[in-house]
Write an enzyme that holds these catalytic residues in place. Structure first.
Site, PDB file in Angstrom:
ATOM      1  N   LEU A  13      42.282  18.797  62.477  1.00 43.75           N
ATOM      2  CA  LEU A  13      42.354  19.641  61.275  1.00 43.75           C
ATOM      3  C   LEU A  13      43.157  20.884  61.604  1.00 43.75           C
ATOM      4  CD1 LEU A  13      38.567  19.518  60.231  1.00 43.75           C
ATOM      5  CD2 LEU A  13      40.375  17.829  59.779  1.00 43.75           C
ATOM      6  N   CYS A  15      47.531  22.103  61.932  1.00 40.48           N
ATOM      7  CA  CYS A  15      48.628  21.729  62.836  1.00 40.48           C
ATOM      8  C   CYS A  15      49.521  22.943  63.075  1.00 40.48           C
ATOM      9  CB  CYS A  15      49.415  20.553  62.251  1.00 40.48           C
ATOM     10  SG  CYS A  15      50.423  19.707  63.484  1.00 40.48           S
ATOM     11  N   ALA A  47      45.113  16.889  59.258  1.00 40.99           N
ATOM     12  CA  ALA A  47      45.023  17.618  57.993  1.00 40.99           C
ATOM     13  C   ALA A  47      45.846  18.890  58.066  1.00 40.99           C
ATOM     14  CB  ALA A  47      43.570  17.949  57.678  1.00 40.99           C
ATOM     15  N   LYS A 109      36.563  30.815  67.493  1.00 42.53           N
ATOM     16  CA  LYS A 109      35.608  31.839  67.977  1.00 42.53           C
ATOM     17  C   LYS A 109      34.947  32.592  66.837  1.00 42.53           C
ATOM     18  CE  LYS A 109      39.767  33.324  68.574  1.00 42.53           C
ATOM     19  NZ  LYS A 109      40.951  33.507  69.375  1.00 42.53           N
ATOM     20  N   LYS A 209      34.021  36.728  71.126  1.00 48.43           N
ATOM     21  CA  LYS A 209      33.951  36.009  72.414  1.00 48.43           C
ATOM     22  C   LYS A 209      32.753  36.489  73.228  1.00 48.43           C
ATOM     23  CE  LYS A 209      38.945  35.286  72.327  1.00 48.43           C
ATOM     24  NZ  LYS A 209      40.240  35.909  72.607  1.00 48.43           N
TER      25      LYS A 209
HETATM   26  N1  LIG Z   1      46.756  30.580  69.217  1.00 49.81           N
HETATM   27  C1  LIG Z   1      46.011  30.848  70.268  1.00 49.81           C
HETATM   28  O1  LIG Z   1      46.490  31.288  71.301  1.00 49.81           O
HETATM   29  C2  LIG Z   1      44.518  30.589  70.235  1.00 49.81           C
HETATM   30  C3  LIG Z   1      43.762  30.763  71.402  1.00 49.81           C
HETATM   31  C4  LIG Z   1      42.401  30.489  71.383  1.00 49.81           C
HETATM   32  C5  LIG Z   1      41.811  30.050  70.202  1.00 49.81           C
HETATM   33  N2  LIG Z   1      42.574  29.911  69.079  1.00 49.81           N
HETATM   34  C6  LIG Z   1      41.897  29.466  67.861  1.00 49.81           C
HETATM   35  O2  LIG Z   1      42.462  28.235  67.446  1.00 49.81           O
HETATM   36  C7  LIG Z   1      42.403  28.133  66.036  1.00 49.81           C
HETATM   37  C8  LIG Z   1      43.789  27.849  65.498  1.00 49.81           C
HETATM   38  O3  LIG Z   1      44.641  28.915  65.879  1.00 49.81           O
HETATM   39  P1  LIG Z   1      46.231  28.808  65.746  1.00 49.81           P
HETATM   40  O4  LIG Z   1      46.778  29.908  66.580  1.00 49.81           O
HETATM   41  O5  LIG Z   1      46.683  27.423  65.951  1.00 49.81           O
HETATM   42  O6  LIG Z   1      46.402  29.211  64.215  1.00 49.81           O
HETATM   43  P2  LIG Z   1      47.626  28.838  63.258  1.00 49.81           P
HETATM   44  O7  LIG Z   1      47.553  29.777  62.110  1.00 49.81           O
HETATM   45  O8  LIG Z   1      48.899  28.720  64.028  1.00 49.81           O
HETATM   46  O9  LIG Z   1      47.220  27.379  62.776  1.00 49.81           O
HETATM   47  C9  LIG Z   1      46.230  27.089  61.828  1.00 49.81           C
HETATM   48  C10 LIG Z   1      46.781  26.008  60.914  1.00 49.81           C
HETATM   49  O10 LIG Z   1      45.756  25.558  60.045  1.00 49.81           O
HETATM   50  C11 LIG Z   1      46.354  25.287  58.791  1.00 49.81           C
HETATM   51  N3  LIG Z   1      45.325  25.281  57.746  1.00 49.81           N
HETATM   52  C12 LIG Z   1      44.731  26.326  57.147  1.00 49.81           C
HETATM   53  N4  LIG Z   1      43.840  25.898  56.232  1.00 49.81           N
HETATM   54  C13 LIG Z   1      43.889  24.560  56.257  1.00 49.81           C
HETATM   55  C14 LIG Z   1      43.199  23.550  55.543  1.00 49.81           C
HETATM   56  N5  LIG Z   1      42.288  23.838  54.628  1.00 49.81           N
HETATM   57  N6  LIG Z   1      43.476  22.256  55.845  1.00 49.81           N
HETATM   58  C15 LIG Z   1      44.404  21.964  56.784  1.00 49.81           C
HETATM   59  N7  LIG Z   1      45.097  22.880  57.495  1.00 49.81           N
HETATM   60  C16 LIG Z   1      44.826  24.156  57.221  1.00 49.81           C
HETATM   61  C17 LIG Z   1      47.392  26.396  58.622  1.00 49.81           C
HETATM   62  O11 LIG Z   1      48.371  26.000  57.671  1.00 49.81           O
HETATM   63  C18 LIG Z   1      47.933  26.511  60.037  1.00 49.81           C
HETATM   64  O12 LIG Z   1      49.060  25.675  60.242  1.00 49.81           O
HETATM   65  C19 LIG Z   1      41.779  29.444  65.545  1.00 49.81           C
HETATM   66  O13 LIG Z   1      40.389  29.269  65.406  1.00 49.81           O
HETATM   67  C20 LIG Z   1      42.065  30.394  66.692  1.00 49.81           C
HETATM   68  O14 LIG Z   1      41.127  31.453  66.767  1.00 49.81           O
HETATM   69  C21 LIG Z   1      43.902  30.154  69.067  1.00 49.81           C
HETATM   70  N1  LIG Z   2      44.600  37.194  69.848  1.00 50.52           N
HETATM   71  C1  LIG Z   2      43.935  36.638  70.975  1.00 50.52           C
HETATM   72  C2  LIG Z   2      44.290  35.174  71.075  1.00 50.52           C
HETATM   73  C3  LIG Z   2      43.278  34.376  71.791  1.00 50.52           C
HETATM   74  O1  LIG Z   2      42.053  34.377  71.160  1.00 50.52           O
HETATM   75  C4  LIG Z   2      44.358  37.403  72.232  1.00 50.52           C
HETATM   76  O2  LIG Z   2      45.174  38.337  72.150  1.00 50.52           O
HETATM   77  O3  LIG Z   2      43.854  37.109  73.296  1.00 50.52           O
END
Ligand SMILES: NC(=O)c1ccc[n+]([C@@H]2O[C@H](COP(=O)([O-])OP(=O)(O)OC[C@H]3O[C@@H](n4cnc5c(N)ncnc54)[C@H](O)[C@@H]3O)[C@@H](O)[C@H]2O)c1
Ligand SMILES: N[C@@H](CCO)C(=O)O
Ligand code: NA
Length: 437
Positions: A13, A15, A47, A109, A209
């Site tokens: 879910l 991308c 998704a 988180k 966290k």
């Molecule tokens: N990016 C990082 O470095 C990082 C690190 C640790 C944890 N996370 C966690 O991972 C998760 C994703 O982060 P990310 O950086 O990939 O975010 P992102 O914004 O790049 O990706 C999220 C995706 O989800 C899609 N989306 C939103 N609502 C939707 C729905 N209803 N159905 C389908 N798709 C939907 C968005 O269009 C987007 O492409 C978050 O919970 C974030 O806290 C991210």
């Molecule tokens: N925004 C966060 C990404 C990881 O959760 C950071 O700067 O560490």
């Protein structure tokens, strides 16, 4: 039991940064994943919000859908990976996935910290796994070590640098002498900080966290609402220089501690704030946007977990690790360890947190002022460890470093100082962590 050879079906879910790397690894590592799980791991749906959006990965024909709820409720999905983020619809989708028999891996988180217990209870009821290693310190294995490797030990303290953006900013301030605003601008230009940096800079991300770490470390439910939080926007170049003079560095720390109470019960203290730590402490060597979690436990002593705390590919590594674990469990029709909250410890208010303090006080430079300042500390039971005075024309700055005291004692001392005629301003108060008393 899923028959050996029968593929395990995975739905992803979201991308975005993380989801696209999860999809990439699922495809590139398919042969190894099948060998490690004992069955092929088949991506059956992804998704997304918009079918025509640009993506960092090529998703195989026919797998994209905008109907996330339809995907998780198909009834034949073994593992759902939630990498959408935010509270809704992520929570409803995870609950629906569990109800429909899937195990869940999430990187979320914010959701785990706000409403983890609802999700853990749903996983328990469904007899399925819910794992979230990526939610804290990205690629660094820290939740599984706390949950499994240290399950026979007693964790007493967790100190974490769990936000890369703020660590980058504070590191810049330390190495270049820059102020907060310039360092933030550089972090934004380099893509570390978001255009709206509030969640990172104000400590919300680290507090979420901290709640997750404290829950696992102390077998107690801790949510983000229980966590005392201060961000780094008020940290000045002078604070950083002052830390340097004491051979310390300023870091945004997530601090989770077990505290014995006067009645012999153990309670939990969880806080996120900037703090000075000695340069000799292992956390002081964590530079740029790296993360690290320093764990103290009764039998093991001190442990440090270090690495990249963010980024699509590193975070996807942690997601895939969980995915292999829950896929193996699905194949063998077992559950891994779930929530452990049996200890049910109280969470202490911030006033009862105990630490040391670095207090900078601008005063009139005349006879007796040092004595009255010292008296203010003594009246509130705060013992002074060192005092340094820097003279200017007719005023001076006193820098007091205290022994351990409670936050309530320190706040009362600061209020007292602010009301004194000889005190012009209490210009900075910073907690000092990670060193011997
Ligand atoms: N990016 C990082 O470095 C990082 C690190 C640790 C944890 N996370 C966690 O991972 C998760 C994703 O982060 P990310 O950086 O990939 O975010 P992102 O914004 O790049 O990706 C999220 C995706 O989800 C899609 N989306 C939103 N609502 C939707 C729905 N209803 N159905 C389908 N798709 C939907 C968005 O269009 C987007 O492409 C978050 O919970 C974030 O806290 C991210
Ligand atoms: N925004 C966060 C990404 C990881 O959760 C950071 O700067 O560490
Ligand atoms: Na992690």
């Amino acid at each position: 039991m899923t028959e050996s050879g029968k593929p395990l079906k995975v739905a992803v879910l979201g991308c975005g940064s993380v989801g696209s790397q999860v999809v990439r690894l699922l495809q590139e590592q398919a042969t190894d994943l099948a060998a490690r799980v004992g069955s092929p791991v088949e991506l059956v749906g992804v998704a997304v919000r918009r079918l025509d959006a640009a993506r960092e990965v090529e998703v195989p024909e026919g797998l994209l859908t905008t109907d996330a709820e339809g995907l998780v409720s198909r009834g034949d999905i073994d593992v759902v990976v939630e990498v959408i983020g935010g509270i809704e619809p992520a929570r409803s989708l995870i609950l629906s996935a569990l109800e429909h028999g899937a195990s869940v891996v999430s990187a979320n988180k914010a959701l785990l910290a706000e409403d983890g217990p609802t999700l853990f209870e749903a996983a328990e009821k469904a007899g399925r796994d819910l794992y979230y290693e990526a939610a804290v310190a990205g690629a660094i294995p820290i939740l599984r070590p706390l949950r499994e490797s240290l399950a026979g030990d007693k964790v007493t303290r967790v100190l974490g640098i769990v936000n890369g953006t703020t660590n980058f900013i504070l590191d810049k301030m330390d190495t270049s002498g820059a102020g907060f605003a310039d360092a933030l601008e550089e972090a934004q230009a380099l893509g570390y900080a978001e255009a709206d940096p509030t969640a990172d800079v104000e400590g919300f991300d680290a507090a979420a966290k901290a709640a997750i770490l404290a829950s696992l470390a102390f077998h107690t439910r801790v949510t983000d609402a229980d966590v005392y939080r201060e961000g780094i926007a008020e940290v000045s170049a002078t604070d950083v220089a002052s830390a340097r003079e004491m051979n310390c560095v300023v870091k945004l720390l997530a601090i989770c501690e077990l505290r014995e109470q006067p009645d012999g019960e153990e309670a939990v203290s969880v806080r996120v704030h900037p703090a000075m730590i000695p340069r000799s402490h292992p956390l002081a060597s964590v530079r740029e946007a790296y993360n690290a979690v320093f764990v103290e436990s009764e039998a093991a002593g001190q442990l440090m977990f270090y690495g990249p705390g963010a980024g699509g590919s590193p975070t996807a590594s942690a997601v895939l690790g969980d995915l292999v674990t829950v896929a193996r469990n699905r194949r063998n029709d077992v559950r891994g360890p779930g929530e452990s909250s049996y200890a049910d410890r109280a969470v202490l208010p911030m006033g009862e947190a105990r630490t040391r303090y670095h207090v900078a006080i601008d005063v009139d430079d005349r006879a007796g002022v040092l004595a009255t300042v010292a008296t203010a500390f003594a009246e509130h039971g705060v013992s002074i460890r060192t005092v340094r005075q820097e003279g200017r024309d007719d005023d001076a700055q006193l820098v007091v470093v205290s022994h351990e005291a409670t936050d309530a004692q320190l706040s009362a001392t600061v209020a007292h100082l602010q009301g004194m005629d000889s005190v012009r301003e209490v210009s900075s108060v910073m907690r000092v962590e990670g060193g011997a008393e």
